[in-house]
Structure formats: C-alpha cells, structure tokens
Design a protein around this motif. Structure first.
Motif, mmCIF file in Angstrom:
data_model
loop_
_atom_site.group_PDB
_atom_site.id
_atom_site.type_symbol
_atom_site.label_atom_id
_atom_site.label_comp_id
_atom_site.label_asym_id
_atom_site.label_seq_id
_atom_site.Cartn_x
_atom_site.Cartn_y
_atom_site.Cartn_z
ATOM 1 N N THR A 48 0.808 -1.222 0.000
ATOM 2 C CA THR A 48 0.000 0.000 0.000
ATOM 3 C C THR A 48 0.841 1.270 0.000
ATOM 4 O O THR A 48 0.282 2.366 -0.056
ATOM 5 C CB THR A 48 -0.962 0.020 1.202
ATOM 6 O OG1 THR A 48 -0.210 -0.092 2.409
ATOM 7 C CG2 THR A 48 -1.975 -1.107 1.109
ATOM 8 N N LYS A 65 3.513 4.183 -5.158
ATOM 9 C CA LYS A 65 2.859 5.348 -5.755
ATOM 10 C C LYS A 65 2.185 4.995 -7.082
ATOM 11 O O LYS A 65 1.095 5.454 -7.366
ATOM 12 C CB LYS A 65 3.866 6.469 -5.930
ATOM 13 C CG LYS A 65 4.406 6.980 -4.600
ATOM 14 C CD LYS A 65 5.224 8.225 -4.768
ATOM 15 C CE LYS A 65 5.897 8.717 -3.520
ATOM 16 N NZ LYS A 65 5.286 8.499 -2.264
ATOM 17 N N HIS A 118 -1.164 2.179 -7.268
ATOM 18 C CA HIS A 118 -1.501 2.134 -5.846
ATOM 19 C C HIS A 118 -2.875 1.513 -5.611
ATOM 20 O O HIS A 118 -3.814 1.761 -6.366
ATOM 21 C CB HIS A 118 -1.480 3.538 -5.239
ATOM 22 C CG HIS A 118 -1.853 3.537 -3.794
ATOM 23 N ND1 HIS A 118 -3.150 3.743 -3.363
ATOM 24 C CD2 HIS A 118 -1.124 3.312 -2.680
ATOM 25 C CE1 HIS A 118 -3.183 3.662 -2.051
ATOM 26 N NE2 HIS A 118 -1.972 3.388 -1.609
#
Length: 145
Positions: A19, A22, A25
C-alpha cells in the motif's frame, strides 16, 4: 541487500509495502475487495505460493509473491524510496528461479498497460514479452524460465 523467504509473521509488512507504492496504488480496502487479506495470504503461503522480502538498511523494503499452481508472479512491490536500487530485480530473479524449481517453464504476470509506468519498462527490460491485453488498463506478460 538480503533476500529471504517471507514467513507468516511478515504478512503485515507485505501489506504495508504493497500500500506504500505510488504507481498502481491500491488501498487495503481495494486489495481486500479482490479477496487479498492477511488470512488469504497466510493460506497462500501454506499451499502453492512463496513470498520473499528484501531487507536493506535493516528493514524490509520490497517483496514478491509467486504461485506455482498458476505459474505466475502474483505481485512485486518496492517501497518508493528504494526504487532503482536493484530490489525489484533481486526479487524477480528469486521468484523466477523458484517457479522454475517447481516445474514451471512458461510463467506470466499482469501489470499496468501504461508505458510510462516503471513496472511496464522494468519487466520488458528483464526479458518479459507482451502476451495479451487483459483490459484497457492491464496487460499480460510472459516469460520462459
């Protein structure tokens, strides 16, 4: 850099790394909606899957998980601040070698269908080839190991 096999005690770390990325995501809720939960990952690791972590700077910074039955690399994620340091390449190599040791000769994975994404270029650079368009946003790549 140390690559090690992930244990059930590492499950929370896998979710934290997953998680944190970037690009591509997904939140924990989005992952759970796909059926990927801490309990499901424990079950996967007890059956036909294996996961690896890379420890660098005294902390886990990336992981990969592969499924021998499906002959796939299920996921590979690296903390953003450790991208470009060989973590992904080490994890990919470990997963490919393990799948080969499990009798797989042709393996596959899916990734985002956007040439500007790091993963897209990374896999092509590592010898993976385009096999199919899964959706407008996702492609399937294959490799013989």
């Amino acid at each position: 850099m140390q690559v090690r096999v992930a244990q059930s005690t590492d499950i929370e770390t896998l979710f934290v790394i997953h998680t944190s990325v970037k690009e591509n995501h997904q939140s924990r809720a989005e992952i759970a909606a796909l059926g990927i939960t801490p309990d499901s990952v424990v079950t996967m690791l007890q059956t036909d899957c294996r996961a690896w972590l890379v420890d660098l700077d005294d902390r886990p910074v990336g992981f990969a998980i592969a499924n021998a039955t499906e002959q796939t690399i299920f996921g590979l994620f690296v903390l953003p601040e450790y991208e470009g340091r060989g973590v992904g390449k080490a994890l990919l190599s470990e997963a490919e070698n393990w799948l080969r040791s499990q009798g797989c000769s042709d393996i596959w994975l899916t990734t985002g269908n956007d040439p500007t994404l790091r993963a897209y270029g990374f896999y092509l650079h590592e010898g993976w080839t385009l096999a199919d368009l899964v959706s407008e946003d996702e492609i399937k790549l294959v490799k013989s190991v």
